[in-house]
Enzyme design. Structure first.
Site, short mmCIF file in Angstrom:
data_model
loop_
_atom_site.label_atom_id
_atom_site.label_comp_id
_atom_site.label_asym_id
_atom_site.label_seq_id
_atom_site.Cartn_x
_atom_site.Cartn_y
_atom_site.Cartn_z
CE1 TYR A 10 -3.40 2.77 1.09
CE2 TYR A 10 -2.37 2.74 3.26
CZ TYR A 10 -3.27 3.30 2.36
OH TYR A 10 -4.03 4.37 2.74
NE ARG A 38 5.37 -11.61 0.53
CZ ARG A 38 4.65 -11.86 1.60
NH1 ARG A 38 5.02 -12.82 2.41
NH2 ARG A 38 3.57 -11.16 1.87
CG LEU A 60 11.24 -8.83 3.98
CD1 LEU A 60 10.06 -8.38 4.83
CD2 LEU A 60 12.34 -7.78 3.99
CE LYS A 113 7.28 -1.37 10.98
NZ LYS A 113 7.81 -1.67 9.62
CB SER A 169 -4.24 1.09 5.43
OG SER A 169 -3.22 1.44 6.32
P1 NDP Z 1 1.09 -3.79 3.08
O1 NDP Z 1 0.59 -5.02 3.75
O2 NDP Z 1 0.27 -3.20 2.01
O3 NDP Z 1 2.53 -4.03 2.50
C1 NDP Z 1 3.47 -4.84 3.14
C2 NDP Z 1 4.55 -5.15 2.14
O4 NDP Z 1 5.53 -5.99 2.77
C3 NDP Z 1 4.01 -5.92 0.93
O5 NDP Z 1 4.67 -5.47 -0.22
C4 NDP Z 1 4.41 -7.35 1.25
O6 NDP Z 1 4.61 -8.17 0.12
C5 NDP Z 1 5.76 -7.10 1.93
N1 NDP Z 1 6.17 -8.28 2.68
C6 NDP Z 1 5.58 -8.84 3.76
N2 NDP Z 1 6.26 -9.95 4.12
C7 NDP Z 1 7.29 -10.08 3.25
C8 NDP Z 1 8.34 -11.02 3.08
N3 NDP Z 1 8.48 -12.09 3.87
N4 NDP Z 1 9.22 -10.83 2.07
C9 NDP Z 1 9.10 -9.77 1.22
N5 NDP Z 1 8.12 -8.85 1.32
C10 NDP Z 1 7.24 -9.01 2.32
O7 NDP Z 1 1.36 -2.77 4.25
P2 NDP Z 1 1.67 -1.22 4.27
O8 NDP Z 1 2.02 -0.72 2.94
O9 NDP Z 1 0.57 -0.59 5.02
O10 NDP Z 1 2.97 -1.22 5.18
C11 NDP Z 1 4.26 -0.98 4.65
C12 NDP Z 1 5.19 -0.64 5.77
O11 NDP Z 1 4.68 0.48 6.49
C13 NDP Z 1 5.34 -1.74 6.80
O12 NDP Z 1 6.68 -1.73 7.20
C14 NDP Z 1 4.42 -1.31 7.95
O13 NDP Z 1 4.88 -1.82 9.15
C15 NDP Z 1 4.60 0.19 7.87
N6 NDP Z 1 3.52 0.99 8.46
C16 NDP Z 1 2.24 0.91 7.97
C17 NDP Z 1 1.24 1.69 8.53
C18 NDP Z 1 -0.17 1.66 8.01
O14 NDP Z 1 -1.07 2.18 8.69
N7 NDP Z 1 -0.43 1.12 6.82
C19 NDP Z 1 1.52 2.57 9.69
C20 NDP Z 1 2.90 2.59 10.10
C21 NDP Z 1 3.85 1.82 9.50
P3 NDP Z 1 3.36 -8.81 -0.69
O15 NDP Z 1 2.87 -7.70 -1.56
O16 NDP Z 1 3.96 -9.94 -1.43
O17 NDP Z 1 2.34 -9.23 0.32
#
Ligand code: NDP
Length: 352
Positions: A18, A39, A68, A171, A211
């Protein structure tokens, strides 16, 4: 100020996510070359919008597969890049059966793997990490124990664990690992972005992220028993993406940056959303009684301790550094919520 263009190409981890989708788009709009990781390159649901960006910005966006949990997995994506934005990390808060495997390992060990890839590239000069306010605190009432009377970048989450709010724990460990790693090398500078809860339109049609599923939940019956009186700092996803780029190009952008536009409760967000689409989108505005949340919470991943420390408790977070140093002008959350709901309707994910 160094222009982000000077860092081209920029590597962005988790481009299918996102927040990272918006970071990728904003970099492309600046004419910057981007290497982003997903991924599974053949999962159309996750990469379709990135393939559209490849068409719209010919020659600027390269996609790589990386996980990861696999050491060396990010080498190819980061090779030759001048900067790295590490955003990939599991964001899951309910239905967690193995916190270590599902959250802690990919967040912490994953961050170390990505940073080792950055070191091997030998071209990376700046790293921007997407952390979270979850690395600052667990419970909303924690501001009451601070000498400043508000949570800021000096505060670290010391109350989450593998058993209590494991996402926040993951985190915290990931961000600490990044700072430790940064101190042991002198190739790149680190800046950390700590967003509060992110809302605003998604560039993909995914609903599996926390979200989008939360905002969609107002319309799809998630809160049919009533909206829990939980309060969050909130920030627009477009501002979050912009903050990463501002942190990249500003040499003064050192340390951590809490991002928050406004503090808001879920019932208040529900009231804003109900006024949309001429009232055609039905939102149940009944507030869930606290006693009922004590009963239902454990099934949603919120135990009694969480309810006691958070239900009806406003959170106090200071985003002052992000305004002063990154010069962010925050979008009003009412606009973010409206744009998010419009996107869900336009993409056919919520029916009017
Ligand atoms: P999403 O779930 O949309 O995105 C998470 C991303 O991490 C995806 O691209 C997912 O890949 C990838 N991912 C998860 N596990 C792995 C793995 N084992 N190997 C490679 N990639 C992986 O979440 P957000 O965009 O909301 O979050 C992104 C970051 O922002 C995170 O670090 C989250 O902690 C942080 N964050 C988010 C907030 C929010 O309210 N949204 C608030 C504060 C921080 P795939 O597409 O394949 O699933």
């Amino acid at each position: 100020m160094e222009n982000a263009e000077n860092f081209s190409p920029v590597a962005v981890t988790g481009g299918s996510g996102y927040i990272a989708s918006w970071i990728v788009l904003k970099l492309l709009e600046r004419g910057i070359e981007v290497h982003t990781t997903v991924r599974n390159l053949s999962d159309e649901r996750k990469v379709g919008h990135l393939k559209t960006m490849q068409k719209n910005f010919p020659g600027q966006l390269s996609l790589f597969e990386a996980d990861l949990n696999i050491e060396g997995s990010f080498d190819a994506a980061i090779a030759d890049c001048e900067a790295l934005i590490h955003s990939a990390s599991p964001f899951v808060i309910s239905n967690i059966s193995d916190p270590e495997l599902e959250l802690i390992r990919p967040a912490k060990v994953g961050t170390e793997n990505v940073l080792r890839s950055a070191d091997r590239a030998q071209t990376v000069r700046k790293v921007v990490l997407t952390s979270s306010v979850a690395a600052v605190h667990t419970d909303n009432n924690e501001w009451k124990n601070t000498s400043e009377g508000i949570l800021n970048e000096n505060h670290w989450n010391s109350t989450a664990s593998a058993k209590y709010q494991p996402y926040s724990y993951s985190k915290t460990l990931a961000e600490k690992a990044a700072w430790e790693y940064a101190q042991q090398q002198d190739h790149w500078e680190l800046a950390v972005i700590n967003p509060s809860f992110v809302v605003g339109p998604s560039l993909s049609k995914r609903l599996d992220g926390t979200s989008s599923s939360t905002v969609a939940g107002f319309f799809t019956g998630q809160f049919k028993q009533g909206i829990p009186d939980l309060h969050f700092g909130m920030v627009d996803v477009r501002d979050v993406a912009q903050a990463h780029i501002l942190a990249l190009e500003n040499p003064e952008a050192k340390g951590r940056f809490i991002l928050m536009s406004e503090e808001m409760s879920l019932p208040e967000a529900g009231r804003i959303l109900q006024n949309m689409q001429n009232g055609k989108l039905p939102v149940n505005l009944r507030v869930l009684p606290k006693a009922l949340f004590y009963v239902m919470g454990p099934f949603l991943g919120f135990n009694w301790r969480y309810t006691r420390n958070n239900y009806g408790v406003p959170v106090k977070l200071d985003p002052g550094r992000s305004r002063d140093i990154l010069s962010i002008k925050y979008t009003a959350i009412a606009d973010s919520l409206k744009d998010h709901a419009s996107q869900l309707v336009n993409d056919g994910l919520v029916s009017v």
